[in-house]
Design an enzyme around this catalytic site. Sequence first.
Site: not given
Ligand code: GAR
Length: 193
Positions: A92, A142, A140, A64, A106-108, A144, A135, A90
């Site tokens: 980081l 960790g 960081d 990694r 990051n979007t979650h 999320d 969210s 992934r």
């Molecule tokens: C999104 O919902 C994003 O939040 C999630 O993957 C999707 C990507 O959708 N990410 C995670 O779950 C990270 N842990 P997209 O490729 O259609 O934008």
Amino acid sequence: MLTVAVLISGTGSNLRALLEAARHPDFPARIVAVGADRDAEGLAHAADFSIPSFTVPYRSFESRDAWGEALGDRLDEHRPDLVVLSGLMRLLPASLVARYAPRIINTHPAYLPEFPGAHGVRDALAAGVAQTGASVIVVDDGVDSGPILAQERIPVQQGDTEETLHERIKPVERRLLIDVVRRIATGDLALTH
Ligand code: GAR
């Protein structure tokens, strides 16, 4: 003008929404590169918008850390002020987080700290909660666990599958992400560790 690099693994629908927002002349940020850890379908969006893209295949590296170093080098070529993880599936390595922190967000697809990790939507459904959410956080070391920049609740509906729920979460994620990038660019939102 804030310069932004976006990293993806999948279809990149949230990336596309950000590319569309950033195309408007009054949007205060510009997407300068899109990267992926695999041959992601969403890289096609970068081509549509004539944005340079690159792939640093995770599986081509022994560790990694080695992957993260190569990814950091590719990012550095574009000198982004901000790195957006938009469906990068992934973790980081700490060395790459340190290189850009706190300028990685990051979007979650869950209301963090509820349901972190790779299966935020599936885990919320399995837990039987009445509402989940979306969210945007600072990355960081960790999983999320970084500071929350924006989040919103989304009700779970009877009969929801992972797919239907995720498709209702994504438009909220897009709105939050675009708003957070705008606020970072205008200085309304300061990033901290
Ligand atoms: C999104 O919902 C994003 O939040 C999630 O993957 C999707 C990507 O959708 N990410 C995670 O779950 C990270 N842990 P997209 O490729 O259609 O934008």
